[in-house]
Design an enzyme around this catalytic site. Structure first.
Site, mmCIF file in Angstrom:
data_model
loop_
_atom_site.group_PDB
_atom_site.id
_atom_site.type_symbol
_atom_site.label_atom_id
_atom_site.label_comp_id
_atom_site.label_asym_id
_atom_site.label_seq_id
_atom_site.Cartn_x
_atom_site.Cartn_y
_atom_site.Cartn_z
ATOM 1 N N SER A 132 0.710 -1.087 0.051
ATOM 2 C CA SER A 132 0.090 -0.090 0.065
ATOM 3 C C SER A 132 0.951 1.362 0.127
ATOM 4 O O SER A 132 1.843 1.238 0.668
ATOM 5 C CB SER A 132 -0.797 -0.002 1.170
ATOM 6 N N TYR A 157 -2.551 -0.020 9.937
ATOM 7 C CA TYR A 157 -2.657 -0.664 8.598
ATOM 8 C C TYR A 157 -1.311 -0.627 7.744
ATOM 9 O O TYR A 157 -0.754 -1.517 7.244
ATOM 10 C CB TYR A 157 -3.645 0.008 7.836
#
Length: 340
Positions: A132, A157
């Site tokens: 990501s 995350y």
């Protein structure tokens, strides 16, 4: 020969679109998803029906399995013997990771460990996995480049995605597993996630409700259209990572290794101001947004922008769908799917 591709997160936004493309080009696809209720499971089921609509007899199998259930996952690896694994399953969402960190530890760390073990023990020739843009964290040196350090994540995350890159590199180094990590930049388009800005904005704008505009609109995102993301993933499925023969341990390149592991940005390389994105959404929907300006949220970043030169050099592809085209396609799908 028809190859078997194991796609985790197959009922998700990217996973469902990828599964359809793989089936259309003649691959056999084994889809895995736990169909959890992080967002509306009915949307996930609708995506699965889209996959089934393009599947032929015997080339599509779906299993509802959570990655953290290692024994069930290993049975699937053993039965299907995939040549390629694309790991897109993860507990998604930056903001939710602040409320429920345990979900990220189980899915993104324990679960990814099981994927690596499955690849290691069952002769998988190519692992492509979702990282990501969030790994860049507090970095403000734009555009983001894979050679930059990613040591300052601002959400769990993001930390879990950096951990995935480290774990995959270790398996490449120890066991020779070819692994490619793709740092996705703000993916949007038809069949998108309801917790992301395009879906939240569309629902609120069409309902005449205010939209939350964080950091008072002073945000930039490298919005990347779903078809571009899928094309990049497909090309990496066809080209496993290799050792960088020029890797210098005295000046190590974070994007490559003396092992078959590589990391690439995959973004549009055209960062868009949040207020401009809202304007394009208003034009596509034919409605004006009511803007509720808010301060910056914890765990969020001000701007993202991708340098994708390395991906282009590796597979000859760079995302290029203009924001107006992508948002128009999204708006048409949204109105149709939700009968608005």
């Amino acid at each position: 020969m028809t190859r078997t591709v194991l796609v985790t997160g197959a009922a998700g936004f990217i996973g469902s679109a990828l599964s359809q493309r793989l089936l259309q080009q003649g691959d056999r696809v084994v889809g895995v998803d736990n169909l959890n209720s992080y967002y509306d499971p009915a949307l996930k089921q609708a995506r699965l029906r889209q996959i089934e609509a393009v599947a032929q007899e015997g080339n599509w199998r779906f299993e509802s399995v959570a990655l953290e259930h290692g024994e069930a996952l290993m049975k699937l690896f053993s039965a299907e013997k995939p040549q390629v694994v694309v790991n897109l399953a993860a507990q998604a969402g930056v903001r939710y990771s602040i409320e429920n960190p345990a979900a990220y530890i189980q899915s993104n760390l324990v679960g990814f460990g099981h994927i690596l073990e499955g690849c290691r023990h069952h002769g998988v020739g190519n692992l492509v996995y979702a990282s990501s843009s969030s790994v860049y964290g507090g970095n403000r040196n734009l555009p983001f480049d894979e050679r930059q350090p990613v040591n300052h994540p601002v959400s769990l995350y993001a930390a879990s995605k950096k951990a995935n890159e480290l774990m995959a590199h270790t398996y490449s180094h120890l066991y020779g597993l070819p692994a490619t990590g793709l740092r996705f930049f703000t993916v949007y388009g038809p069949w998108g996630r309801p917790d992301m800005a395009p879906m939240l904005f569309a629902r609120a704008i069409l309902a005449g409700e205010p939209i939350k505009v964080f950091n008072h609109g002073k945000m930039q995102r490298d919005f990347t259209y779903i078809d571009d993301i899928v094309e990049g993933v497909l090309r990496c499925c066809d080209k496993p990572a290799t050792i960088n023969p020029d890797f210098d341990p005295l000046q190590p390149d974070p994007a490559t290794a003396a092992a078959p592991h590589r990391v690439f940005n995959i973004g549009n390389s055209q960062p868009t101001e949040l207020l401009r994105f809202i304007e394009v959404m208003e034009q596509a929907l034919g409605c004006e947004a009511i803007k509720n300006f808010q301060p910056m949220q914890p765990g969020d970043v001000v701007a993202t922008a991708a340098n994708t030169a390395a991906l282009e050099d590796w597979v000859g592809f760079r995302p290029s769908t203009p924001i107006q085209v992508g948002v128009d396609r999204f708006a048409q799908w949204y109105r149709s799917f939700y009968s608005v």
